[in-house]
Write a protein that holds these residues in place. Structure first.
Motif, PDB file in Angstrom:
ATOM      1  N   ALA A  11       0.820  -1.209   0.000  1.00  0.00           N
ATOM      2  CA  ALA A  11       0.000   0.000   0.000  1.00  0.00           C
ATOM      3  C   ALA A  11       0.856   1.262   0.000  1.00  0.00           C
ATOM      4  O   ALA A  11       0.517   2.247  -0.639  1.00  0.00           O
ATOM      5  N   GLY A  12       1.951   1.256   0.744  1.00  0.00           N
ATOM      6  CA  GLY A  12       2.817   2.420   0.793  1.00  0.00           C
ATOM      7  C   GLY A  12       2.258   3.570   1.609  1.00  0.00           C
ATOM      8  O   GLY A  12       2.794   4.671   1.562  1.00  0.00           O
ATOM      9  N   VAL A  13       1.181   3.352   2.344  1.00  0.00           N
ATOM     10  CA  VAL A  13       0.607   4.403   3.178  1.00  0.00           C
ATOM     11  C   VAL A  13       1.421   4.561   4.455  1.00  0.00           C
ATOM     12  O   VAL A  13       1.724   5.676   4.868  1.00  0.00           O
ATOM     13  N   LEU A  14       1.760   3.450   5.062  1.00  0.00           N
ATOM     14  CA  LEU A  14       2.618   3.440   6.239  1.00  0.00           C
ATOM     15  C   LEU A  14       4.052   3.191   5.776  1.00  0.00           C
ATOM     16  O   LEU A  14       4.275   2.786   4.635  1.00  0.00           O
ATOM     17  N   PRO A  15       5.039   3.426   6.631  1.00  0.00           N
ATOM     18  CA  PRO A  15       6.427   3.176   6.221  1.00  0.00           C
ATOM     19  C   PRO A  15       6.625   1.729   5.754  1.00  0.00           C
ATOM     20  O   PRO A  15       6.229   0.787   6.432  1.00  0.00           O
TER      21      PRO A  15
END
Length: 62
Positions: A11-15
């Motif tokens: 997703a790349g939303v969180l690190p």
């Protein structure tokens, strides 16, 4: 935890490193479980830090 870690990475939303930390600690031998628990905890803490650093989300409409 494997699927959750993979989803975080994709997703790349969180690190992304926090997702790798969750996936990378699965299935280790018993002797490495203490170290693996620390790495998993750092991954979860990194997710929280990422959420705090992003700030509140703006809601538009209504």
């Amino acid at each position: 935890m494997f699927r959750f870690g993979y989803a975080v990475f994709r997703a790349g939303v969180l690190p992304r490193w926090s997702g790798v930390a969750l996936v990378g600690t699965q299935g280790l031998p018993e002797a490495a479980q203490l170290f693996a628990a620390g790495v998993r905890d750092l991954g979860i803490a990194g997710m929280g830090a990422g959420l705090l650093a992003a700030g509140p989300a703006s809601v538009s409409g209504a």
